[in-house]
Design a protein around this motif. Structure first.
Motif, PDB file in Angstrom:
ATOM      1  N   ASP A   1       0.818  -1.199   0.000  1.00  0.00           N
ATOM      2  CA  ASP A   1       0.000   0.000   0.000  1.00  0.00           C
ATOM      3  C   ASP A   1       0.864   1.266   0.000  1.00  0.00           C
ATOM      4  O   ASP A   1       1.786   1.405   0.796  1.00  0.00           O
ATOM      5  CB  ASP A   1      -0.879  -0.045   1.250  1.00  0.00           C
ATOM      6  CG  ASP A   1      -1.737   1.178   1.414  1.00  0.00           C
ATOM      7  OD1 ASP A   1      -2.888   1.155   0.959  1.00  0.00           O
ATOM      8  OD2 ASP A   1      -1.248   2.170   2.003  1.00  0.00           O
TER       9      ASP A   1
ATOM     10  N   ARG B   1       0.353   4.379   0.887  1.00  0.00           N
ATOM     11  CA  ARG B   1       0.349   5.200   2.100  1.00  0.00           C
ATOM     12  C   ARG B   1       1.180   4.559   3.197  1.00  0.00           C
ATOM     13  O   ARG B   1       1.874   5.255   3.964  1.00  0.00           O
ATOM     14  CB  ARG B   1      -1.089   5.438   2.562  1.00  0.00           C
ATOM     15  CG  ARG B   1      -1.876   6.318   1.596  1.00  0.00           C
ATOM     16  CD  ARG B   1      -3.335   6.436   1.984  1.00  0.00           C
ATOM     17  NE  ARG B   1      -4.067   7.271   1.018  1.00  0.00           N
ATOM     18  CZ  ARG B   1      -5.385   7.413   0.994  1.00  0.00           C
ATOM     19  NH1 ARG B   1      -6.131   6.777   1.893  1.00  0.00           N
ATOM     20  NH2 ARG B   1      -5.959   8.184   0.091  1.00  0.00           N
TER      21      ARG B   1
ATOM     22  N   ASN C   1      -7.999  -1.500 -11.067  1.00  0.00           N
ATOM     23  CA  ASN C   1      -8.092  -2.555 -10.062  1.00  0.00           C
ATOM     24  C   ASN C   1      -7.005  -2.458  -8.991  1.00  0.00           C
ATOM     25  O   ASN C   1      -7.002  -3.225  -8.034  1.00  0.00           O
ATOM     26  CB  ASN C   1      -8.057  -3.939 -10.723  1.00  0.00           C
ATOM     27  CG  ASN C   1      -6.719  -4.226 -11.381  1.00  0.00           C
ATOM     28  OD1 ASN C   1      -6.064  -3.330 -11.895  1.00  0.00           O
ATOM     29  ND2 ASN C   1      -6.320  -5.487 -11.393  1.00  0.00           N
TER      30      ASN C   1
ATOM     31  N   ARG D   1      -6.468   0.556  -7.440  1.00  0.00           N
ATOM     32  CA  ARG D   1      -6.726   1.826  -6.765  1.00  0.00           C
ATOM     33  C   ARG D   1      -6.700   1.692  -5.245  1.00  0.00           C
ATOM     34  O   ARG D   1      -6.252   2.600  -4.536  1.00  0.00           O
ATOM     35  CB  ARG D   1      -8.077   2.385  -7.228  1.00  0.00           C
ATOM     36  CG  ARG D   1      -8.295   3.854  -6.903  1.00  0.00           C
ATOM     37  CD  ARG D   1      -9.411   4.419  -7.741  1.00  0.00           C
ATOM     38  NE  ARG D   1      -9.041   4.459  -9.160  1.00  0.00           N
ATOM     39  CZ  ARG D   1      -9.901   4.294 -10.163  1.00  0.00           C
ATOM     40  NH1 ARG D   1     -11.180   4.051  -9.900  1.00  0.00           N
ATOM     41  NH2 ARG D   1      -9.499   4.368 -11.408  1.00  0.00           N
ATOM     42  N   ASP D   2      -7.166   0.570  -4.710  1.00  0.00           N
ATOM     43  CA  ASP D   2      -7.182   0.406  -3.257  1.00  0.00           C
ATOM     44  C   ASP D   2      -5.777   0.270  -2.679  1.00  0.00           C
ATOM     45  O   ASP D   2      -5.553   0.521  -1.482  1.00  0.00           O
ATOM     46  CB  ASP D   2      -8.009  -0.825  -2.868  1.00  0.00           C
ATOM     47  CG  ASP D   2      -9.507  -0.623  -3.091  1.00  0.00           C
ATOM     48  OD1 ASP D   2      -9.921   0.548  -3.220  1.00  0.00           O
ATOM     49  OD2 ASP D   2     -10.242  -1.626  -3.152  1.00  0.00           O
ATOM     50  N   LEU D   3      -4.816  -0.143  -3.501  1.00  0.00           N
ATOM     51  CA  LEU D   3      -3.425  -0.237  -3.063  1.00  0.00           C
ATOM     52  C   LEU D   3      -2.647   1.042  -3.337  1.00  0.00           C
ATOM     53  O   LEU D   3      -1.866   1.510  -2.514  1.00  0.00           O
ATOM     54  CB  LEU D   3      -2.728  -1.386  -3.800  1.00  0.00           C
ATOM     55  CG  LEU D   3      -2.624  -2.748  -3.119  1.00  0.00           C
ATOM     56  CD1 LEU D   3      -1.903  -3.722  -4.030  1.00  0.00           C
ATOM     57  CD2 LEU D   3      -1.871  -2.628  -1.800  1.00  0.00           C
TER      58      LEU D   3
ATOM     59  N   HIS E   1      -3.981   4.114  -4.205  1.00  0.00           N
ATOM     60  CA  HIS E   1      -4.680   5.320  -3.752  1.00  0.00           C
ATOM     61  C   HIS E   1      -4.542   6.415  -4.817  1.00  0.00           C
ATOM     62  O   HIS E   1      -4.704   6.141  -5.997  1.00  0.00           O
ATOM     63  CB  HIS E   1      -4.191   5.751  -2.371  1.00  0.00           C
ATOM     64  CG  HIS E   1      -4.370   4.694  -1.327  1.00  0.00           C
ATOM     65  ND1 HIS E   1      -5.620   4.268  -0.907  1.00  0.00           N
ATOM     66  CD2 HIS E   1      -3.461   3.941  -0.642  1.00  0.00           C
ATOM     67  CE1 HIS E   1      -5.472   3.315   0.005  1.00  0.00           C
ATOM     68  NE2 HIS E   1      -4.171   3.097   0.176  1.00  0.00           N
ATOM     69  N   SER E   2      -4.189   7.599  -4.429  1.00  0.00           N
ATOM     70  CA  SER E   2      -4.147   8.726  -5.361  1.00  0.00           C
ATOM     71  C   SER E   2      -2.775   8.829  -6.027  1.00  0.00           C
ATOM     72  O   SER E   2      -1.794   8.241  -5.550  1.00  0.00           O
ATOM     73  CB  SER E   2      -4.434  10.028  -4.614  1.00  0.00           C
ATOM     74  OG  SER E   2      -3.345  10.352  -3.769  1.00  0.00           O
TER      75      SER E   2
ATOM     76  N   ASP F   1      -0.307   9.908  -3.468  1.00  0.00           N
ATOM     77  CA  ASP F   1       0.144   8.831  -2.584  1.00  0.00           C
ATOM     78  C   ASP F   1       1.203   7.977  -3.271  1.00  0.00           C
ATOM     79  O   ASP F   1       2.192   7.571  -2.650  1.00  0.00           O
ATOM     80  CB  ASP F   1      -1.042   7.949  -2.181  1.00  0.00           C
ATOM     81  CG  ASP F   1      -2.002   8.658  -1.240  1.00  0.00           C
ATOM     82  OD1 ASP F   1      -1.540   9.342  -0.323  1.00  0.00           O
ATOM     83  OD2 ASP F   1      -3.237   8.519  -1.444  1.00  0.00           O
TER      84      ASP F   1
END
Length: 354
Positions: A144, A146, A183, A185-187, A189-190, A193
């Protein structure tokens, strides 16, 4: 017309003649000017001077070392590939690459590897490729964004930095390739990030004095067509090579045909504004193109030759029975496509292997 232009041309609102001033006023003005100059000249060290403090720019990125990763080829492009092993073992990885090289009739300059987080660098197959003189392109699946930027994974990054530094070759490193895929995006982020994570990793590699890495930024080709990829760019001062992965987007649709040039052009247009060598990190055309695969490959070669900012290309050699046909990319098993690729790379332009 400006006042100066009017004066030069004799026009405008300038007075027709000057009014004469008394002589004593002119002399007084001269004396005052001389006195002021003398006071300033004699002020010396006894006078306190008020200086405007210099403005110090705050760096937006950590300082970087001079990269000693793979250099640009003097002529032509490096040739590389990901070759899925027939057997997932250390000897199997080496054997699959060697079999692919025999099939295309040329040695690879770059062997593409994928490494998930926590797995070591410098495995027996890594070392086998490195010791025979290959460069490595390592697509690194980092956690991730962040969490990376927060320092939560610093120990793992430091360990990876030391392992990569110990490799007896130079490396193209892609921390989280295709970061613009929806797919992920959850890892990821922006974009902000992702850039923060990239900068954090680079800072640790710099602190560990890793000098055999070329930092390679590689989103999807589609991300330049739809405009999403550029926001993830860490900046020219943070990236050594710019890259994109190029595939036909809808090869499973009947009668669809998307040439390499059409797919690559948005990326190439963007990259032309950045003084970086270009890598095509993955490219291939799937089975549904059938007899058009050979023509697609040949046209790709012509396009690559016509764009000398492109300095490395890597084929994606993978076909799994469980995958849909449009995700079956392997040349081996398709004699016409394999012959087209072998013809494409014949000669000295593609690859150092001649």
């Amino acid at each position: 017309m400006t006042t100066a232009q009017r004066a030069a041309s004799g026009g405008g609102n300038l007075p027709r003649r000057a009014t004469r001033r008394p002589l004593w006023l002119a002399l007084a003005a001269v004396l005052l000017l001389v006195a002021a100059v003398a006071i300033i000249a004699n002020a010396g060290d006894g006078a306190k001077k008020v200086a405007t403090p210099p403005v110090t720019a705050v760096p937006t990125h950590p300082p970087l070392h001079t990269s000693e990763g793979p250099p640009m080829p003097n002529e032509g492009v490096y040739l590389g590939a990901w070759v899925e092993p027939a057997v997932f073992s250390q000897p199997g990885r080496v054997a699959s690459v060697q079999q692919f090289e025999r099939a295309i009739g040329k040695r690879l300059d770059i062997v593409h590897l994928y490494r998930v987080w926590g797995k070591p660098f410098g495995t027996p197959s890594d070392l086998s490729f490195a010791k025979r003189g290959d460069y490595l392109l390592i697509s690194w699946a980092i956690p991730d964004s962040r969490s990376i930027a927060s320092g939560a994974y610093d120990a793992g990054i430091r360990r990876a930095a030391l392992e990569i530094a110990a490799l007896p070759t130079m490396v193209f490193l892609e921390p989280r390739w295709e970061m613009d895929r929806p797919n992920l995006r959850d890892l990821v982020h922006s974009p902000q990030d992702y850039i923060a994570a990239w900068d954090h990793i680079r800072h640790i590699f710099t602190a560990k004095q890793v000098t055999n890495v070329a930092w390679t930024w590689c989103p999807t080709g589609l991300g330049f067509d739809n405009g999403t990829a550029p926001a993830y760019y860490p900046g020219d001062d943070q990236v050594d090579w710019v890259c994109a992965d190029i595939y036909p987007l809808t090869p499973w649709k009947q009668h669809s045909y998307e040439p390499f040039a059409t797919l690559a052009q948005p990326f190439i247009t963007w990259a032309a504004k950045h003084p970086k060598p270009i890598m095509i990190g993955e490219f291939a055309v799937g089975e549904p193109y059938r007899d058009r695969r050979a023509a697609w490959i040949a046209a790709a070669g012509s396009y690559i030759r016509a764009h000398d900012q492109i300095k490395a290309i890597l084929w994606f050699e993978q076909s799994r029975p469980k995958d849909p046909p449009y995700h079956r990319w392997a040349l081996q098993g398709d004699p016409a496509a394999l012959q087209a690729f072998a013809s494409l790379i014949r000669g000295n332009y593609f690859g150092r292997g001649g």
